[in-house]
Write an enzyme that holds these catalytic residues in place. Structure first.
Site, PDB file in Angstrom:
ATOM      1  N   LYS A  92      -1.203 -14.102   8.589  1.00  0.00           N
ATOM      2  CA  LYS A  92      -2.607 -14.553   8.610  1.00  0.00           C
ATOM      3  C   LYS A  92      -3.406 -13.493   7.865  1.00  0.00           C
ATOM      4  CE  LYS A  92      -6.411 -14.348  10.078  1.00  0.00           C
ATOM      5  NZ  LYS A  92      -7.619 -14.113   9.201  1.00  0.00           N
ATOM      6  N   GLU A 137      -2.558  -0.901  13.619  1.00  0.00           N
ATOM      7  CA  GLU A 137      -3.117   0.106  12.698  1.00  0.00           C
ATOM      8  C   GLU A 137      -4.617  -0.138  12.668  1.00  0.00           C
ATOM      9  OE1 GLU A 137      -1.578   2.498  11.477  1.00  0.00           O
ATOM     10  OE2 GLU A 137       0.525   1.901  11.572  1.00  0.00           O
ATOM     11  N   CYS A 188      -9.246   3.022   5.541  1.00  0.00           N
ATOM     12  CA  CYS A 188      -9.180   3.443   6.953  1.00  0.00           C
ATOM     13  C   CYS A 188      -8.976   4.945   7.115  1.00  0.00           C
ATOM     14  CB  CYS A 188      -8.055   2.692   7.646  1.00  0.00           C
ATOM     15  SG  CYS A 188      -6.457   2.954   6.854  1.00  0.00           S
ATOM     16  N   GLU A 232     -17.012   4.302  12.493  1.00  0.00           N
ATOM     17  CA  GLU A 232     -16.421   4.075  11.175  1.00  0.00           C
ATOM     18  C   GLU A 232     -17.435   3.294  10.339  1.00  0.00           C
ATOM     19  OE1 GLU A 232     -13.140   1.200  11.000  1.00  0.00           O
ATOM     20  OE2 GLU A 232     -12.096   2.638   9.739  1.00  0.00           O
TER      21      GLU A 232
HETATM   22  P1  NAP Z   1     -10.945  -7.030  11.514  1.00  0.00           P
HETATM   23  O1  NAP Z   1     -12.259  -7.683  11.568  1.00  0.00           O
HETATM   24  O2  NAP Z   1     -10.398  -6.400  12.726  1.00  0.00           O
HETATM   25  O3  NAP Z   1      -9.935  -8.134  10.957  1.00  0.00           O
HETATM   26  C1  NAP Z   1      -8.585  -7.876  10.658  1.00  0.00           C
HETATM   27  C2  NAP Z   1      -7.826  -9.176  10.695  1.00  0.00           C
HETATM   28  O4  NAP Z   1      -7.840  -9.702  12.029  1.00  0.00           O
HETATM   29  C3  NAP Z   1      -8.435 -10.268   9.824  1.00  0.00           C
HETATM   30  O5  NAP Z   1      -7.395 -11.057   9.299  1.00  0.00           O
HETATM   31  C4  NAP Z   1      -9.265 -11.030  10.824  1.00  0.00           C
HETATM   32  O6  NAP Z   1      -9.584 -12.331  10.450  1.00  0.00           O
HETATM   33  C5  NAP Z   1      -8.371 -11.005  12.037  1.00  0.00           C
HETATM   34  N1  NAP Z   1      -9.066 -11.238  13.304  1.00  0.00           N
HETATM   35  C6  NAP Z   1     -10.398 -11.169  13.567  1.00  0.00           C
HETATM   36  N2  NAP Z   1     -10.624 -11.468  14.866  1.00  0.00           N
HETATM   37  C7  NAP Z   1      -9.431 -11.741  15.425  1.00  0.00           C
HETATM   38  C8  NAP Z   1      -9.013 -12.106  16.740  1.00  0.00           C
HETATM   39  N3  NAP Z   1      -9.876 -12.240  17.738  1.00  0.00           N
HETATM   40  N4  NAP Z   1      -7.688 -12.291  16.960  1.00  0.00           N
HETATM   41  C9  NAP Z   1      -6.786 -12.122  15.970  1.00  0.00           C
HETATM   42  N5  NAP Z   1      -7.126 -11.787  14.711  1.00  0.00           N
HETATM   43  C10 NAP Z   1      -8.429 -11.604  14.440  1.00  0.00           C
HETATM   44  O7  NAP Z   1     -10.894  -5.915  10.410  1.00  0.00           O
HETATM   45  P2  NAP Z   1     -11.471  -6.020   8.962  1.00  0.00           P
HETATM   46  O8  NAP Z   1     -12.955  -5.996   9.079  1.00  0.00           O
HETATM   47  O9  NAP Z   1     -10.830  -7.150   8.251  1.00  0.00           O
HETATM   48  O10 NAP Z   1     -10.879  -4.678   8.310  1.00  0.00           O
HETATM   49  C11 NAP Z   1     -11.468  -3.429   8.445  1.00  0.00           C
HETATM   50  C12 NAP Z   1     -10.819  -2.635   9.556  1.00  0.00           C
HETATM   51  O11 NAP Z   1      -9.426  -2.462   9.315  1.00  0.00           O
HETATM   52  C13 NAP Z   1     -11.371  -1.228   9.660  1.00  0.00           C
HETATM   53  O12 NAP Z   1     -11.616  -0.897  10.990  1.00  0.00           O
HETATM   54  C14 NAP Z   1     -10.255  -0.378   9.094  1.00  0.00           C
HETATM   55  O13 NAP Z   1     -10.240   0.953   9.539  1.00  0.00           O
HETATM   56  C15 NAP Z   1      -9.061  -1.105   9.536  1.00  0.00           C
HETATM   57  N6  NAP Z   1      -7.896  -0.712   8.723  1.00  0.00           N
HETATM   58  C16 NAP Z   1      -6.940   0.079   9.289  1.00  0.00           C
HETATM   59  C17 NAP Z   1      -5.852   0.482   8.543  1.00  0.00           C
HETATM   60  C18 NAP Z   1      -4.760   1.328   9.139  1.00  0.00           C
HETATM   61  O14 NAP Z   1      -3.680   1.336   8.577  1.00  0.00           O
HETATM   62  N7  NAP Z   1      -4.973   2.024  10.217  1.00  0.00           N
HETATM   63  C19 NAP Z   1      -5.733   0.062   7.223  1.00  0.00           C
HETATM   64  C20 NAP Z   1      -6.724  -0.731   6.690  1.00  0.00           C
HETATM   65  C21 NAP Z   1      -7.803  -1.120   7.464  1.00  0.00           C
HETATM   66  P3  NAP Z   1     -10.844 -12.668   9.505  1.00  0.00           P
HETATM   67  O15 NAP Z   1     -11.489 -11.395   9.099  1.00  0.00           O
HETATM   68  O16 NAP Z   1     -10.208 -13.383   8.398  1.00  0.00           O
HETATM   69  O17 NAP Z   1     -11.762 -13.526  10.292  1.00  0.00           O
END
Ligand code: NAP
Ligand code: MG
Length: 509
Positions: free
Chosen positions: A204, A280, A314, A411
């Site tokens: 997904k 992650e 991140c 963040e």
């Molecule tokens: P996010 O909002 O948490 O979303 C990540 C993924 O989860 C997306 O595919 C999102 O779908 C999905 N998602 C959202 N709500 C969900 C739920 N209730 N249940 C299951 N899946 C759900 O994160 P983002 O805004 O896309 O990405 C930024 C974040 O990623 C930052 O906090 C960053 O630090 C973190 N990150 C961490 C790493 C690491 O390796 N530690 C690497 C890269 C990024 P949709 O967005 O499509 O709705």
């Protein structure tokens, strides 16, 4: 920062034509999910729009999958796991398919770079020198590991006639849920680990940048990966992501994204079927600069990292702590490095830093900055969005951000650095306390030449990674966080083990 000489960047003239062709083919592409080897619309027939963050204009439509589509995809992945050839193949055949997938991607790396740049906004340079080679290294590294997954046979005593040992088996159906900030790399490294272990998957991708995942899906067939092994359901997190987290027939969910969603996934995993989780999550990584460091290198690297993906990275070092005697010169060098950043569409000529992913993300960054300015922090540079189309944000330097301010704790995921001096005579434990004053623990950057400082701090830092005197991610080194940055590690045989389950055997006679 200068444009790389990597041959996989298009010449400017070819790039304009390729971009036009890409836009046309995306506009004509029907919104489809990949389930059981077949590309088909979402059951609901609903779709979502995907934007170019450099202009805000639509570039494609994707299928808006929901729990019904997830059920079909998980069932297909389960069938492929139970009955299909993939987990039963000799490991060398799985390895060959992964090497073939790497070759297929590499042959199209120009297309992947342009697609990712158009979809996620990042500069071609950052993709061509970062995500693409890292993703391919990860895929090939995991291909190599496929033939080296092994259990153990403990040494037996001479008179023992039975035998004890343990096996490693593929964990089953793995769900892969990824963010928009490094969509190609995140999908590829999780997929590589899952497939090397003999799992089948449902991916997904993030709704804001799903296109490279769909392109990877298109190449799986060419690489000889059987139907049903790789399924891709695009859609929102709330509809499709949550359905995966709650699904009773998913064995593992490998998630990269925000801490908040990670917590909800872990709760859903616990509530449903105790599926395993790898998380992650977010970061607020410290960069510590000591007076004996190479200040030019440190300033360039710290600013380069926060400009890389417009701060939407991140592990970016976003809290900078600098020894007082070099505070002023370091600030000056960082300021100059920020002045040099060329901002523009990621796919435009000479761009160092592209737009942020969305206006919502940009407004969130602005809100955090404004909140902290009202609390007494000072903006030394930037601090606001760029006017005009697209979601651009000025590289920003902030001073006097107290540790309790939101800008120092949360963040931001924007090109924003908070710079704070520490006393020349501060002990290592004082510096570590500043660095560790965070709910996150993903990465720490250390700039110092004194070996005692370096080794002393490595032991004191509460992070999953410490980078000394520069460098970025490495596909073969375990990556992940402590505290609220996550749970588990990715990459190499450590990352692979998450996709396996252990079976212990006592063999009688
Ligand atoms: P996010 O909002 O948490 O979303 C990540 C993924 O989860 C997306 O595919 C999102 O779908 C999905 N998602 C959202 N709500 C969900 C739920 N209730 N249940 C299951 N899946 C759900 O994160 P983002 O805004 O896309 O990405 C930024 C974040 O990623 C930052 O906090 C960053 O630090 C973190 N990150 C961490 C790493 C690491 O390796 N530690 C690497 C890269 C990024 P949709 O967005 O499509 O709705
Ligand atoms: Mg999101």
């Amino acid at each position: 920062m200068t444009e790389s000489a990597n041959p996989s960047v298009y010449a400017a003239s070819d790039r304009a034509a390729a971009l036009q062709q890409l836009r046309q083919s995306l506009a004509q592409r029907p919104p489809r999910l990949l389930i059981d080897g077949v590309w088909r619309p979402a059951l609901s027939a609903q779709t979502l729009e995907v934007d170019d963050p450099a202009t805000g204009e639509p570039i494609a439509r994707i299928a808006a999958g929901d729990s019904g589509d997830i059920d079909l995809a998980v069932a297909a992945a389960r069938r492929a796991f139970r009955e299909g050839p993939w987990p039963r193949l000799p490991a060398s055949r799985r390895a060959a398919a992964l090497f073939a997938l790497a070759d297929a991607i590499e042959r199209r790396q120009q297309e992947f770079a342009l697609l990712e740049s158009l979809d996620a906004g990042h500069s071609l340079m950052s993709i061509v020198n970062g995500d693409l080679p890292l993703g391919l290294r990860s895929l090939r590294d995991y291909a190599g590991w496929a033939t080296k997954i092994a259990g153990e046979v403990p040494m037996r005593s001479a008179d023992q006639r039975g035998m004890d040992y343990f096996l490693r088996e593929p964990i089953g159906v793995a769900a892969i849920v990824t963010p928009w900030n490094a969509p190609f790399l995140m999908v590829l490294q999780k997929l590589a680990a899952a497939l090397a272990a003999g799992c089948t998957v449902v991916i997904k991708p993030a709704e804001l940048a799903p296109l490279s995942a769909l392109y990877i899906g298109e190449l799986c067939d060419e690489a000889g990966i059987p139907a049903g092994v790789v399924n891709i359901v695009t859609g929102t997190g709330v509809a499709a992501g949550q359905a995966l987290a709650e699904h009773p027939d998913v064995n593992l969910i490998s998630f990269t994204g925000s801490t908040q969603v990670g917590q909800s996934i872990m709760a859903a995993a616990a509530r449903s079927n105790l599926k395993r989780v790898v998380l992650e999550l977010g970061g607020k990584s410290p960069a510590m600069v000591f007076a004996d460091a190479d200040l030019d290198k440190a300033a360039t690297a710290i600013v380069g990292e926060i400009a890389f993906k417009s701060g939407q990275y991140c592990a970016a070092g976003s809290r900078v702590y600098v020894q007082a005697s070099v505070h002023a010169p370091l600030l000056e060098k960082m300021h100059a490095a920020m002045q040099r950043i060329r901002i523009g569409a990621g796919y435009a000529d000479g761009t160092d830093m592209g737009p942020m992913i969305s206006d919502a993300q940009r407004r969130r960054a602005q809100d955090l900055i404004d909140h902290s300015l009202a609390a007494g922090a000072r903006v030394l540079r930037g601090g606001h969005a760029r006017s005009g189309p697209g979601y651009f944000f000025e590289p920003t330097l902030i001073a006097d951000a107290r540790a309790d301010m939101r800008v120092a704790q949360e963040e931001i995921f924007a090109p924003v650095l908070c710079v704070t001096p520490f006393a020349d005579d501060a002990g290592l434990s004082e510096v570590a306390a500043l660095a560790n004053d965070s709910r996150y623990g993903l990465s720490a950057k250390l700039w110092a030449r004194d070996i005692g400082t370096v080794h002393g701090l490595i032991g004191l830092l509460e992070t999953g990674q410490v980078i000394v005197n520069g460098g970025g991610g490495e596909a073969t080194l375990p990556f992940g966080g402590v505290k609220q940055s996550g749970y588990g590690r990715e990459n190499g045989h450590v990352g692979l083990s998450a996709f396996t389950e252990i079976k212990s055997v006592r063999l009688g006679y």
